[in-house]
Each structure stands twice: as C-alpha cells, then as structure tokens.
Write an enzyme that holds these catalytic residues in place. Structure first.
Site, PDB file in Angstrom:
ATOM      1  N   SER A 190       0.797  -1.227   0.000  1.00 22.30           N
ATOM      2  CA  SER A 190       0.000   0.000   0.000  1.00 22.30           C
ATOM      3  C   SER A 190       0.826   1.272   0.000  1.00 22.30           C
ATOM      4  O   SER A 190       0.327   2.332  -0.337  1.00 22.30           O
ATOM      5  CB  SER A 190      -0.940   0.011   1.213  1.00 22.30           C
ATOM      6  OG  SER A 190      -1.830  -1.071   1.118  1.00 22.30           O
ATOM      7  N   SER A 191       2.092   1.195   0.412  1.00 27.42           N
ATOM      8  CA  SER A 191       2.891   2.416   0.488  1.00 27.42           C
ATOM      9  C   SER A 191       4.357   2.091   0.256  1.00 27.42           C
ATOM     10  O   SER A 191       4.770   0.929   0.306  1.00 27.42           O
ATOM     11  CB  SER A 191       2.732   3.085   1.863  1.00 27.42           C
ATOM     12  OG  SER A 191       3.329   2.282   2.858  1.00 27.42           O
TER      13      SER A 191
END
Length: 200
Positions: free
Chosen positions: A13-14
């Site tokens: 996600s990041s």
C-alpha cells in the site's frame, strides 16, 4: 501460439511497506522475475499500472499466483468482478498461495467451484472490511491527536509585528529584498508567500 506462462502479482500500500515476503513466496512457486508485476498503491480499485500491464500480456491458459487475496485488492465487489474477468473471460487460472482452496486448477466440478466461490466471497469481504477498519482507526487517531492539540498540515506562518510596515517600505523601495529577508527572518519563497497571504 506460445506456451502457457506463469505470472505473479504483488502489491503493497505504500513505499514504506516491504514486499520481500510476497516476492519470496512467488519465487518458491516458480514464477520467473520477468513475469512478476508489482504495484505500490492502495487496493481500493484496480486502476494500477503494474496490474494493468500484467493483464494486457496474459493469455488463456496462463497461471497467476498471488500470496493472499488482499494483495489482489481490498474492494469486495471489485475483487469478485476481477476474479470473474480473469478466470471466465480471459481464461486464466489463479492460485492464492496462502489459501489452497482458491486454486482454480483444482475442483473443477460443481462442488469444487461452489466451495471456491464461497471462500472467495468470504475472503474478499474480509479484505474490504479490514480496509474500512484501517480507515476508521486512522480517523479515530486523527480525532484523538487533535484533542491532544496536535496540529496537522503546514505550520502557521509567523510574521513580525511590523510586517505591514516592512511590506510598505519594500514596495516604496526603501528596503531591498535582502534587508526585508533579514528583518523578517524568512527565505525568499516564504516572504513572497506571506505577502500574498497577508497583503491581498
């Protein structure tokens, strides 16, 4: 006509998250590096560069490995839709490594398909529910931090008490930019930003 190929997809996600665990699992499954596609973004939808590149090269009979269903996505309806597109329309097989029941190569009979569909629905629901829980925890954390006096965003711009008079002297060319910056203890960009904010 080319031979059937094996692909792998992974998502974090990041930029801070590590994809090593997913990569190791795909390597153990025998996916070559050249056929591994990855994205570093949210799983809320399927508008992802790596994912879109991957499905553009996959053909009927190919096999896709993913470590877990939430790496595919975190939106219940979107996961269901993509699974249908990949398996029924494109004609590829999917194997979810941490959930052996989600392997479309097995259980092609009616009962096997029913069980796989049921497991997919449960897991995709859990994936979306976790996304909602993360969002709610973030919201609660922000509220609690604000109640403690934590400020978010850029710090407030501090200007000297005689800022307006300094601006007037600068406009009348009684002060040059170097003198202005020294008196205000600002950088050039901060100065011009402050002038826009306070002197419109």
């Amino acid at each position: 006509m080319r031979e059937n190929a094996v692909y792998g997809y992974m998502r974090v996600s990041s930029a801070e998250q590590n994809e090593d665990r997913q990569l190791a699992a795909l390597h153990r499954a025998g996916v070559p590096d050249c056929n591994i596609f990855a994205d570093r973004q949210s799983g809320k939808d399927f508008h992802r560069a790596g994912y879109e590149r991957m499905i553009s090269v996959m053909e009927r009979g190919d096999l896709l490995y993913i470590l877990s269903i939430d790496r595919l996505g975190r939106n219940y309806a979107e996961i269901q839709n993509q699974w249908r597109i990949l398996t029924r329309e494109t004609g590829i097989d999917i194997c979810v490594l941490d959930m052996p029941l989600l392997d479309t190569r097995r259980g092609q009979d009616l009962m096997g398909t029913f069980i796989a569909d049921l497991v997919l629905q449960i897991l995709s629901f859990v994936a979306e529910n976790e996304r909602e829980n993360i969002r709610e925890r973030q919201r609660q954390g922000i509220v609690a931090a604000r109640q403690r006096g934590v400020r978010f965003g850029r710090p407030e711009l501090a200007v000297p008490e005689d800022f307006e008079s300094i601006v007037r002297e600068w406009e009348e060319q009684r002060l040059d930019i170097g003198q202005v910056l020294e008196r205000c203890r600002m950088s050039r960009s901060t100065w011009y930003g402050a002038v826009k904010i306070f002197c419109i």
